[in-house]
Design an enzyme around this catalytic site. Structure first.
Site, short mmCIF file in Angstrom:
data_model
loop_
_atom_site.label_atom_id
_atom_site.label_comp_id
_atom_site.label_asym_id
_atom_site.label_seq_id
_atom_site.Cartn_x
_atom_site.Cartn_y
_atom_site.Cartn_z
N HIS A 86 0.88 -1.04 0.14
CA HIS A 86 0.18 0.01 -0.08
C HIS A 86 0.88 1.41 -0.10
O HIS A 86 1.66 1.36 0.54
CB HIS A 86 -0.94 -0.08 1.13
CG HIS A 86 -1.66 1.18 1.28
ND1 HIS A 86 -3.15 1.42 0.68
CD2 HIS A 86 -1.68 2.54 1.87
CE1 HIS A 86 -3.57 2.44 0.75
NE2 HIS A 86 -2.84 3.09 1.57
N LYS A 191 -8.67 -1.59 6.29
CA LYS A 191 -8.85 -2.09 4.71
C LYS A 191 -7.64 -3.49 4.46
O LYS A 191 -8.22 -4.42 3.90
CB LYS A 191 -8.63 -1.21 3.77
CG LYS A 191 -10.02 -0.17 3.90
CD LYS A 191 -9.76 1.15 2.81
CE LYS A 191 -8.67 2.08 3.53
NZ LYS A 191 -8.82 3.51 2.88
N1 URA Z 1 -5.73 6.80 2.57
C1 URA Z 1 -6.49 6.23 3.40
O1 URA Z 1 -7.10 4.89 2.92
N2 URA Z 1 -6.88 6.68 4.38
C2 URA Z 1 -6.56 7.82 5.01
O2 URA Z 1 -7.03 8.44 6.06
C3 URA Z 1 -5.56 8.56 4.26
C4 URA Z 1 -5.02 7.91 3.10
#
Ligand code: URA
Length: 433
Positions: A86, A191
């Site tokens: 990520h 996530k």
């Molecule tokens: N990306 C995300 O998924 N959440 C955040 O709070 C900031 C960047």
């Protein structure tokens, strides 16, 4: 669920500096997801967290409750180890595109559930949608099938993946509560934990074009996310990397796809190649695969994986990418050396050309963007092209070109050939789980 708590009490506790209990957190996040806690109450709570932070256990509980607000994906039937990456987002950050097929070609499975771009940084799905026919939305069965067959899938996260975050992120966006380390860390990690990958490499960007521009805060974010991964049993490693200058030459959707394909073909800009290989090596190491990602590029195996992955999602890897109707070149106004190439200014200009969106329901232009023709340290001659702008709308193109040529808003500075340049190193820190 019974009405165990009151939102007003939970907000007051956090406002007054208390740590919320696991029960309070679970209640407020589930009730908010159901719509029983009002948006204005959640906005007040987010602001209280913004100012007062969260303790480590409180943050772990918050993240767990965000995961529990939806369903977890299950990749246990995939016969390869799963590992994901990520990035916190940056200008020209197309690394996911070459990285997923490279790591897949080395024997891992990469379930990359991605988002769309908001603001000046582009979104991976928007980039891939520049490929004719390519579909971002897959059912869970399709995700599993592509992952098993190809070893990599890049697609939209389903509605039931951490739905509390989906609502809360949209709310934070309009209440100026995005820039909070506990809220960002829990948003990203919830996530990734719900996605069900067994290992994760985080690329935390810092510098002018990153939303965590201060390197110390970026390191704190990296450390916080690695700790959340450890608490959830997810092997996690983070690298803090430079985003003061755009990555590579291409900024904009189709332009970035083309540059990613160049990398898979064994070319591409040195910084994009270097960062892709650094991240690939970390990913493979985390899942115990002893393979050289560079060999996967040289042998053509990574390109084969890319083509398979694009085809499996309805795309045509041989299709000509769309190109903009209008192109204009900004030229150097003097001889000298490039001393600054501002990622944020270039990201914003590309966004104004149509590559990005202002509201999440806006469409993006696949063809708009900017080619960054020079980088800090390059010598230039007066009249040489330094930026090439692409847009479908001639009026938009002229207005952005005029803006970039005005002295105060120029994203590229040309100084004396003897000037010392201050650039961040590409890879600044590594944080182990
Ligand atoms: N990306 C995300 O998924 N959440 C955040 O709070 C900031 C960047």
């Amino acid at each position: 669920m019974t009405n165990t708590f009151s939102a007003v009490d939970v907000i007051r506790h956090k406002r007054d500096g208390a740590e919320l209990s696991a029960a309070e957190i679970s209640w407020v996040l589930q009730a908010y997801t159901r719509g029983d806690v009002a948006e204005e109450q959640m906005a007040a709570l987010a602001m209280a967290v913004y100012f007062n932070g969260m303790g480590p256990q409180e943050l772990t509980n918050w993240t767990t409750s965000m995961v529990d607000s939806g369903k977890r994906m299950d990749f246990s039937s995939v016969p390869r180890p799963t590992v994901d990456k990520h990035s916190t987002g940056g200008v020209g950050d197309k690394i996911t595109l070459p990285l997923v097929p490279i790591v897949a070609a080395c024997g891992a499975a990469v379930p990359q559930l991605s988002g769309r771009g908001l603001g000046h940084t582009g979104g991976t799905l928007d980039k891939l949608e520049a490929i004719p026919g390519w579909r971002a939305h897959l059912s869970n069965d399709e995700i599993l099938a592509v992952l098993t067959a190809v070893g990599g899938v890049i697609c939209a996260a389903g509605e039931d993946l951490a739905p509390a975050d989906r609502k809360l992120y949209a709310l934070r966006d309009v209440t100026s509560t995005v820039e909070s380390i506990p809220l960002i860390a829990s948003s990203i990690m919830s996530k990734k934990i719900a996605e069900g990958t067994s290992a994760l490499v985080l690329d935390v960007k810092t510098g002018a074009g990153a939303f965590m521009s201060d390197p110390e805060r970026a390191l704190e974010l990296a450390t916080t996310m690695v700790a959340l991964g450890r608490d959830a049993g997810l092997r996690t490693r983070a690298v803090v990397t430079a985003m003061d200058v755009p990555l590579g030459r291409a900024v904009g959707n189709a332009l970035e796809v083309a540059e990613s394909v160049e990398v898979l073909a064994g070319g591409g800009p040195a910084d994009v190649v270097e960062l892709t290989l650094v991240l690939a090596r970390h990913m493979l190491e985390l899942v115990g695969i002893d393979a050289d990602p560079h060999v996967a590029i040289r042998s053509g195996a990574a390109m084969d994986s890319w083509r398979e992955m694009i085809r499996a999602q309805g795309g045509d890897p041989d299709a000509v990418l769309p190109s903009a109707r209008h192109i204009d070149t900004i030229r150097a106004d003097r001889d000298g050396m490039v001393t600054r190439c501002d990622a944020l200014a270039i990201g914003r200009a590309s966004w104004r050309l149509g590559a990005g969106r202002q509201r999440k329901e806006d469409p993006v232009s696949p063809t708009a963007g900017i080619e960054v023709l020079v980088k800090p340290g390059d010598l230039v001659r007066q009249g040489q092209g330094i930026l090439r702008l692409h847009a479908d709308d001639a009026v938009q193109l002229d207005s952005v070109a005029d803006f970039l040529q005005a002295h105060q808003s120029a994203p590229i500075t040309i100084g004396a050939e003897t000037e010392i340049i201050n650039r961040l190193p590409l890879v600044m820190e590594t944080v182990e789980g």
